[in-house]
Design a protein around this motif. Structure first.
Motif, PDB file in Angstrom:
ATOM      1  N   PRO A 179     -21.165 -23.865   6.805  1.00  0.00           N
ATOM      2  CA  PRO A 179     -21.110 -22.403   6.746  1.00  0.00           C
ATOM      3  C   PRO A 179     -22.194 -21.865   5.816  1.00  0.00           C
ATOM      4  O   PRO A 179     -22.435 -22.422   4.741  1.00  0.00           O
ATOM      5  CB  PRO A 179     -19.711 -22.125   6.182  1.00  0.00           C
ATOM      6  N   LEU A 180     -22.856 -20.795   6.232  1.00  0.00           N
ATOM      7  CA  LEU A 180     -23.894 -20.216   5.384  1.00  0.00           C
ATOM      8  C   LEU A 180     -23.305 -19.510   4.173  1.00  0.00           C
ATOM      9  O   LEU A 180     -23.920 -19.468   3.107  1.00  0.00           O
ATOM     10  CB  LEU A 180     -24.744 -19.232   6.194  1.00  0.00           C
ATOM     11  N   ARG A 181     -22.122 -18.954   4.332  1.00  0.00           N
ATOM     12  CA  ARG A 181     -21.470 -18.259   3.221  1.00  0.00           C
ATOM     13  C   ARG A 181     -20.926 -19.281   2.242  1.00  0.00           C
ATOM     14  O   ARG A 181     -20.101 -20.117   2.607  1.00  0.00           O
ATOM     15  CB  ARG A 181     -20.337 -17.374   3.743  1.00  0.00           C
ATOM     16  N   LEU A 182     -21.375 -19.227   0.977  1.00  0.00           N
ATOM     17  CA  LEU A 182     -21.029 -20.258   0.017  1.00  0.00           C
ATOM     18  C   LEU A 182     -19.870 -19.896  -0.899  1.00  0.00           C
ATOM     19  O   LEU A 182     -19.430 -20.744  -1.680  1.00  0.00           O
ATOM     20  CB  LEU A 182     -22.252 -20.598  -0.844  1.00  0.00           C
ATOM     21  N   GLU A 183     -19.383 -18.672  -0.823  1.00  0.00           N
ATOM     22  CA  GLU A 183     -18.276 -18.295  -1.706  1.00  0.00           C
ATOM     23  C   GLU A 183     -16.997 -18.993  -1.281  1.00  0.00           C
ATOM     24  O   GLU A 183     -16.681 -19.039  -0.089  1.00  0.00           O
ATOM     25  CB  GLU A 183     -18.062 -16.775  -1.678  1.00  0.00           C
ATOM     26  N   PRO A 184     -16.249 -19.559  -2.246  1.00  0.00           N
ATOM     27  CA  PRO A 184     -14.956 -20.167  -1.912  1.00  0.00           C
ATOM     28  C   PRO A 184     -14.038 -19.152  -1.244  1.00  0.00           C
ATOM     29  O   PRO A 184     -14.106 -17.956  -1.522  1.00  0.00           O
ATOM     30  CB  PRO A 184     -14.396 -20.597  -3.275  1.00  0.00           C
ATOM     31  N   LYS A 185     -13.175 -19.617  -0.338  1.00  0.00           N
ATOM     32  CA  LYS A 185     -12.304 -18.715   0.414  1.00  0.00           C
ATOM     33  C   LYS A 185     -11.391 -17.907  -0.480  1.00  0.00           C
ATOM     34  O   LYS A 185     -11.058 -16.766  -0.179  1.00  0.00           O
ATOM     35  CB  LYS A 185     -11.465 -19.525   1.416  1.00  0.00           C
ATOM     36  N   ASP A 186     -10.953 -18.507  -1.602  1.00  0.00           N
ATOM     37  CA  ASP A 186     -10.011 -17.819  -2.477  1.00  0.00           C
ATOM     38  C   ASP A 186     -10.692 -17.032  -3.584  1.00  0.00           C
ATOM     39  O   ASP A 186     -10.052 -16.573  -4.517  1.00  0.00           O
ATOM     40  CB  ASP A 186      -9.034 -18.822  -3.096  1.00  0.00           C
ATOM     41  N   SER A 187     -12.016 -16.880  -3.489  1.00  0.00           N
ATOM     42  CA  SER A 187     -12.758 -16.172  -4.536  1.00  0.00           C
ATOM     43  C   SER A 187     -13.287 -14.842  -4.015  1.00  0.00           C
ATOM     44  O   SER A 187     -13.827 -14.758  -2.921  1.00  0.00           O
ATOM     45  CB  SER A 187     -13.936 -17.027  -5.023  1.00  0.00           C
ATOM     46  N   GLN A 188     -13.109 -13.817  -4.824  1.00  0.00           N
ATOM     47  CA  GLN A 188     -13.627 -12.496  -4.486  1.00  0.00           C
ATOM     48  C   GLN A 188     -14.892 -12.164  -5.268  1.00  0.00           C
ATOM     49  O   GLN A 188     -15.573 -11.192  -4.967  1.00  0.00           O
ATOM     50  CB  GLN A 188     -12.548 -11.428  -4.791  1.00  0.00           C
ATOM     51  N   ALA A 189     -15.181 -12.969  -6.283  1.00  0.00           N
ATOM     52  CA  ALA A 189     -16.333 -12.688  -7.145  1.00  0.00           C
ATOM     53  C   ALA A 189     -17.600 -13.311  -6.572  1.00  0.00           C
ATOM     54  O   ALA A 189     -17.588 -14.470  -6.157  1.00  0.00           O
ATOM     55  CB  ALA A 189     -16.080 -13.251  -8.544  1.00  0.00           C
ATOM     56  N   PRO A 190     -18.693 -12.568  -6.512  1.00  0.00           N
ATOM     57  CA  PRO A 190     -19.952 -13.134  -6.024  1.00  0.00           C
ATOM     58  C   PRO A 190     -20.516 -14.131  -7.023  1.00  0.00           C
ATOM     59  O   PRO A 190     -20.178 -14.112  -8.200  1.00  0.00           O
ATOM     60  CB  PRO A 190     -20.860 -11.903  -5.902  1.00  0.00           C
ATOM     61  N   HIS A 191     -21.380 -15.010  -6.553  1.00  0.00           N
ATOM     62  CA  HIS A 191     -21.999 -15.975  -7.446  1.00  0.00           C
ATOM     63  C   HIS A 191     -22.943 -15.271  -8.415  1.00  0.00           C
ATOM     64  O   HIS A 191     -23.634 -14.317  -8.062  1.00  0.00           O
ATOM     65  CB  HIS A 191     -22.767 -17.017  -6.634  1.00  0.00           C
ATOM     66  N   LYS A 192     -22.979 -15.771  -9.633  1.00  0.00           N
ATOM     67  CA  LYS A 192     -23.811 -15.166 -10.664  1.00  0.00           C
ATOM     68  C   LYS A 192     -25.252 -15.661 -10.555  1.00  0.00           C
ATOM     69  O   LYS A 192     -25.487 -16.859 -10.567  1.00  0.00           O
ATOM     70  CB  LYS A 192     -23.267 -15.519 -12.055  1.00  0.00           C
TER      71      LYS A 192
END
Length: 254
Positions: A179-192
């Protein structure tokens, strides 16, 4: 998206004394003495875990390829036929069919090798994160894929410098989800503060793959026009103004 030789912030004397801890995840043929980590080392507290993925190393893809049933099975068959009392023509035919089987299943054999090596080195990277507790992660090629996986699973969410990450390339060859989207499914915060650097002249890892990855995750993207995959020029001051050894400054949280 940025291109060219823009000038990066110069490290002040006060900042230099802090010596941030950097975890460097190296590429396939790299080690702690390669030009990129060597350029960073005078300015940071550098940690380079040995991933052992090169051809002769303990976690090489070749090791895992050799344990693939698609390779072991035909080899065992060929040995059995060679030692049997069958007519020579039958032995030759059997060995030929075994070889054809290996050729047919070559993608699966290669996938098993890359998958085993990738997962083993990912575990090494996870352990290094826990041990080092870095201020930032710098990752190149194979190591860039590992950094993306760490971001994706939520093991790491800090400042990250991705150099020609082989994320899409390796996962596709390993026949793993990509998957291109790297944010964990349970995370709402974007990567820093993630900065991705890739050269348009890269002949190993597709430039467009990094462009898609950066766009999907809103990473800052720096396009280098004429560097080869190794990006050795980033270790020279004349290429990026302040030089590669200061690039990590541009990924610090603001």
């Amino acid at each position: 998206e940025q291109a060219g030789t823009h000038r990066l912030p110069i490290m002040t004397m006060e900042e230099n004394k802090k010596r941030p801890k950097i975890l460097y995840l190296h590429g396939f043929e790299e080690n702690s003495g390669s030009p990129k980590p060597a350029s960073l080392r005078p300015h940071v507290e550098m940690h380079v875990p040995h991933l052992g993925v090169y051809l002769t190393h303990r976690n090489s893809p070749i090791r895992y390829m050799l344990s693939s049933p698609y390779l072991i099975g035909p080899i065992i068959l060929a040995i059995f036929l060679a030692k049997s009392t069958l007519p020579m023509s039958n032995k030759i035919l059997g060995c030929l069919l075994a070889g054809i089987g290996i050729v047919i299943k070559r993608r699966e054999i290669i996938a098993a090798g890359i998958r085993g090596s990738l997962l083993k080195s990912l575990n090494i990277a996870r352990n290094a994160l826990k041990e080092v507790k870095p201020d930032a992660v710098v990752a190149f090629s194979w190591g860039g894929c590992l950094a993306c996986l760490l971001l994706r699973e939520g093991s790491w969410n800090g400042p990250t410098l991705l150099l020609a990450p082989a994320y899409e390339l390796l996962l596709q060859k390993a026949m793993l989800p990509c998957p291109l989207r790297l944010e964990p499914k349970d995370s709402q915060a974007p990567h820093k503060s993630v900065l991705l650097i890739h050269s348009e002249a890269d002949q190993i890892v597709p430039f467009d793959a990094s462009r898609r990855l950066a766009k999907e995750n809103a990473f800052r993207f720096h396009r280098v026009p004429s560097e080869k995959h190794a990006l050795f020029g980033l270790a020279k001051e004349q290429v990026c103004g302040a030089g590669f050894n200061l690039l990590f400054l541009s990924i610090r949280p603001t």
